[in-house]
Motif scaffolding. Structure first.
Motif, PDB file in Angstrom:
ATOM      1  N   SER A  32      42.860  41.733  51.399  1.00 22.28           N
ATOM      2  CA  SER A  32      43.533  43.029  51.354  1.00 22.28           C
ATOM      3  C   SER A  32      44.073  43.338  49.973  1.00 22.28           C
ATOM      4  O   SER A  32      44.085  44.495  49.542  1.00 22.28           O
ATOM      5  N   SER A  33      44.517  42.302  49.255  1.00 22.08           N
ATOM      6  CA  SER A  33      45.117  42.540  47.942  1.00 22.08           C
ATOM      7  C   SER A  33      44.127  43.152  46.961  1.00 22.08           C
ATOM      8  O   SER A  33      44.517  43.903  46.068  1.00 22.08           O
ATOM      9  N   ALA A  34      42.836  42.846  47.127  1.00 24.18           N
ATOM     10  CA  ALA A  34      41.832  43.456  46.247  1.00 24.18           C
ATOM     11  C   ALA A  34      41.795  44.964  46.467  1.00 24.18           C
ATOM     12  O   ALA A  34      41.724  45.739  45.507  1.00 24.18           O
ATOM     13  N   TRP A  35      41.824  45.387  47.741  1.00 23.55           N
ATOM     14  CA  TRP A  35      41.887  46.824  48.040  1.00 23.55           C
ATOM     15  C   TRP A  35      43.185  47.424  47.497  1.00 23.55           C
ATOM     16  O   TRP A  35      43.184  48.507  46.910  1.00 23.55           O
ATOM     17  N   TRP A  36      44.296  46.714  47.710  1.00 19.58           N
ATOM     18  CA  TRP A  36      45.594  47.237  47.276  1.00 19.58           C
ATOM     19  C   TRP A  36      45.608  47.466  45.765  1.00 19.58           C
ATOM     20  O   TRP A  36      46.052  48.514  45.294  1.00 19.58           O
ATOM     21  N   MET A  37      45.119  46.471  45.027  1.00 21.80           N
ATOM     22  CA  MET A  37      45.140  46.598  43.569  1.00 21.80           C
ATOM     23  C   MET A  37      44.183  47.690  43.101  1.00 21.80           C
ATOM     24  O   MET A  37      44.474  48.426  42.154  1.00 21.80           O
ATOM     25  N   ALA A  70      39.108  48.770  41.265  1.00 19.23           N
ATOM     26  CA  ALA A  70      39.251  50.220  41.384  1.00 19.23           C
ATOM     27  C   ALA A  70      37.893  50.889  41.581  1.00 19.23           C
ATOM     28  O   ALA A  70      37.777  51.869  42.335  1.00 19.23           O
ATOM     29  N   TRP A  71      36.877  50.368  40.920  1.00 25.91           N
ATOM     30  CA  TRP A  71      35.534  50.955  41.053  1.00 25.91           C
ATOM     31  C   TRP A  71      35.049  50.844  42.492  1.00 25.91           C
ATOM     32  O   TRP A  71      34.529  51.812  43.063  1.00 25.91           O
ATOM     33  N   VAL A  72      35.244  49.676  43.109  1.00 25.89           N
ATOM     34  CA  VAL A  72      34.839  49.497  44.507  1.00 25.89           C
ATOM     35  C   VAL A  72      35.684  50.384  45.421  1.00 25.89           C
ATOM     36  O   VAL A  72      35.170  51.027  46.344  1.00 25.89           O
ATOM     37  N   ALA A  73      36.992  50.440  45.154  1.00 25.31           N
ATOM     38  CA  ALA A  73      37.882  51.258  45.990  1.00 25.31           C
ATOM     39  C   ALA A  73      37.486  52.732  45.945  1.00 25.31           C
ATOM     40  O   ALA A  73      37.536  53.426  46.965  1.00 25.31           O
ATOM     41  N   ARG A  74      37.088  53.218  44.773  1.00 28.00           N
ATOM     42  CA  ARG A  74      36.658  54.624  44.657  1.00 28.00           C
ATOM     43  C   ARG A  74      35.366  54.879  45.415  1.00 28.00           C
ATOM     44  O   ARG A  74      35.138  55.985  45.906  1.00 28.00           O
ATOM     45  N   ARG A  75      34.520  53.867  45.515  1.00 30.79           N
ATOM     46  CA  ARG A  75      33.232  54.037  46.180  1.00 30.79           C
ATOM     47  C   ARG A  75      33.353  54.056  47.708  1.00 30.79           C
ATOM     48  O   ARG A  75      32.425  54.450  48.392  1.00 30.79           O
ATOM     49  N   PHE A  76      34.517  53.598  48.220  1.00 29.59           N
ATOM     50  CA  PHE A  76      34.714  53.569  49.669  1.00 29.59           C
ATOM     51  C   PHE A  76      36.041  54.231  50.004  1.00 29.59           C
ATOM     52  O   PHE A  76      37.108  53.646  49.776  1.00 29.59           O
ATOM     53  N   GLN A  88      34.590  41.807  49.392  1.00 31.38           N
ATOM     54  CA  GLN A  88      33.366  41.419  48.690  1.00 31.38           C
ATOM     55  C   GLN A  88      32.126  41.965  49.389  1.00 31.38           C
ATOM     56  O   GLN A  88      31.132  42.291  48.720  1.00 31.38           O
ATOM     57  N   HIS A  89      32.145  42.073  50.721  1.00 27.61           N
ATOM     58  CA  HIS A  89      31.029  42.725  51.417  1.00 27.61           C
ATOM     59  C   HIS A  89      30.840  44.141  50.855  1.00 27.61           C
ATOM     60  O   HIS A  89      29.714  44.569  50.571  1.00 27.61           O
ATOM     61  N   HIS A  90      31.947  44.859  50.716  1.00 24.90           N
ATOM     62  CA  HIS A  90      31.880  46.226  50.203  1.00 24.90           C
ATOM     63  C   HIS A  90      31.428  46.248  48.749  1.00 24.90           C
ATOM     64  O   HIS A  90      30.652  47.121  48.339  1.00 24.90           O
ATOM     65  N   ALA A  91      31.899  45.277  47.964  1.00 25.29           N
ATOM     66  CA  ALA A  91      31.516  45.225  46.550  1.00 25.29           C
ATOM     67  C   ALA A  91      30.012  45.037  46.394  1.00 25.29           C
ATOM     68  O   ALA A  91      29.402  45.578  45.469  1.00 25.29           O
ATOM     69  N   GLU A  92      29.395  44.274  47.291  1.00 25.81           N
ATOM     70  CA  GLU A  92      27.949  44.059  47.228  1.00 25.81           C
ATOM     71  C   GLU A  92      27.176  45.373  47.378  1.00 25.81           C
ATOM     72  O   GLU A  92      26.056  45.506  46.888  1.00 25.81           O
ATOM     73  N   LEU A  93      27.791  46.359  48.058  1.00 22.65           N
ATOM     74  CA  LEU A  93      27.098  47.608  48.379  1.00 22.65           C
ATOM     75  C   LEU A  93      27.597  48.794  47.561  1.00 22.65           C
ATOM     76  O   LEU A  93      27.111  49.909  47.730  1.00 22.65           O
ATOM     77  N   ALA A  94      28.552  48.563  46.670  1.00 25.34           N
ATOM     78  CA  ALA A  94      29.250  49.669  46.013  1.00 25.34           C
ATOM     79  C   ALA A  94      28.340  50.557  45.173  1.00 25.34           C
ATOM     80  O   ALA A  94      28.592  51.756  45.039  1.00 25.34           O
ATOM     81  N   SER A  95      27.286  50.005  44.602  1.00 30.07           N
ATOM     82  CA  SER A  95      26.427  50.802  43.732  1.00 30.07           C
ATOM     83  C   SER A  95      25.414  51.654  44.495  1.00 30.07           C
ATOM     84  O   SER A  95      24.687  52.442  43.895  1.00 30.07           O
TER      85      SER A  95
END
Length: 228
Positions: A32-37, A70-76, A88-95
Motif C-alpha cells: 500500500s505504501s507504494a500507492w500512497w507515495m 507516481a508514474w504507475v499511480a497516474r496510469r491507474f 508490482q502487478h500494476h507496474a508490470e502493466l502500466a505502459s
C-alpha cells in the motif's frame, strides 16, 4: 510486536499463526505504501509545482523511486486498482493501453497469479503476438560493466525485475521529458522493451545502492541488446 523506525521487535514465544498473520499485514502495508507515495507525489506535483521538490527533500525520499511510483499511480485511477493484486502487478502493466491493462488484471486476479507468473504470461504473449512476421532487428548499446551492475543493483534495491525496472524507468523519464516540453506523453506503438545483459552481478559489499556510482566509461564495455 513493537514497531520502531529502525526495526520490528518480536515478542518471545510468538505462535506461528500470529507470526504468519503479522507477515501478511506487513506485506499489505509495504504494498500500500507504494500507492500512497505515488499519490502523494502526484498531488504535490499537481498542486505545488514550485515547491513539491522542496517537500521531497524535506521528507528525505529518493526522487527517482517516487517518480516511478507516481508514474504507475497516474496510469491507474483509484477505481481501477485491484486490491487483490500488488502494486508490482500494476507496474508490470502500466505502459499498456487501458483496455489491455484491464484484460491482464482480470487474468491475474482470476488466476491468482504471482507477479512472476504475470511477467511470464506477458513475455509469452509478446513472443506470440505476431506469428509469421520477422522480428525487428535488435539495437546494441555498448555499456561498461560497472554501469550495468549499477542498474541491476537499483532494480534489486526496489525488488523489481531488471527488465521491468529498465522499461518503467525509461518510460517515466520519457513521460517527464515530454510533459516538460508541453507535449502529450503518448505510449509508443511497440509492444514492449527488453534489455538483456550478461545477468546481474553481485552488489559490492557494504556500499548502499543509493550511494553507488558507476565507475565511469573506463571500464570494459559490455554489449547490451535492446529490442524495441
Amino acid at each position: 510486536m513493537l514497531t520502531t523506525k529502525v526495526g520490528l521487535q518480536m515478542p518471545t514465544g510468538m505462535a506461528y499463526d500470529e507470526w504468519e498473520r503479522a507477515g501478511r499485514q506487513l506485506a499489505g502495508i509495504v504494498d500500500s505504501s507504494a500507492w500512497w507515495m505515488g499519490d502523494w507525489l502526484t498531488y504535490g506535483k499537481d498542486h505545488y509545482t514550485d515547491r513539491y521538490q522542496r517537500g521531497i527533500r524535506a521528507a528525505g525520499l529518493q526522487y527517482q523511486t517516487l517518480r516511478n511510483y507516481a508514474w504507475v499511480a497516474r496510469r491507474f485511477a483509484f477505481h481501477r486498482r485491484r486490491p487483490a493484486l500488488s502494486f508490482q502487478h500494476h507496474a508490470e502493466l502500466a505502459s499498456m493501453p487501458v483496455e489491455e491493462q484491464e484484460l491482464w488484471l482480470d487474468r491475474a486476479e482470476q488466476g491468482q497469479w504471482s507477479t512472476k507468473q504475470l511477467r511470464g504470461a506477458l513475455r509469452a504473449a509478446r513472443q506470440n503476438a505476431r506469428p509469421g512476421v520477422a522480428a525487428e532487428p535488435s539495437r546494441r548499446l555498448e555499456l561498461p560493466g560497472s554501469r550495468l551492475r549499477w542498474w541491476h543493483r537499483a532494480a534489486e534495491q526496489q525488488g523489481v525485475d531488471f527488465e521491468q525496472w529498465v522499461m518503467t524507468t525509461l518510460d517515466s523519464a520519457a513521460a517527464s521529458a515530454l510533459e516538460g516540453a508541453g507535449r502529450p506523453a503518448e505510449r509508443p506503438e511497440f509492444p514492449g522493451f527488453r534489455a538483456v545483459g550478461g545477468g546481474p552481478a553481485a552488489p559490492t559489499a557494504g556500499v548502499p545502492a543509493e550511494r553507488a556510482r558507476p565507475e565511469g566509461l573506463a571500464g570494459r564495455a559490455r554489449p547490451v541488446a535492446v529490442s524495441v
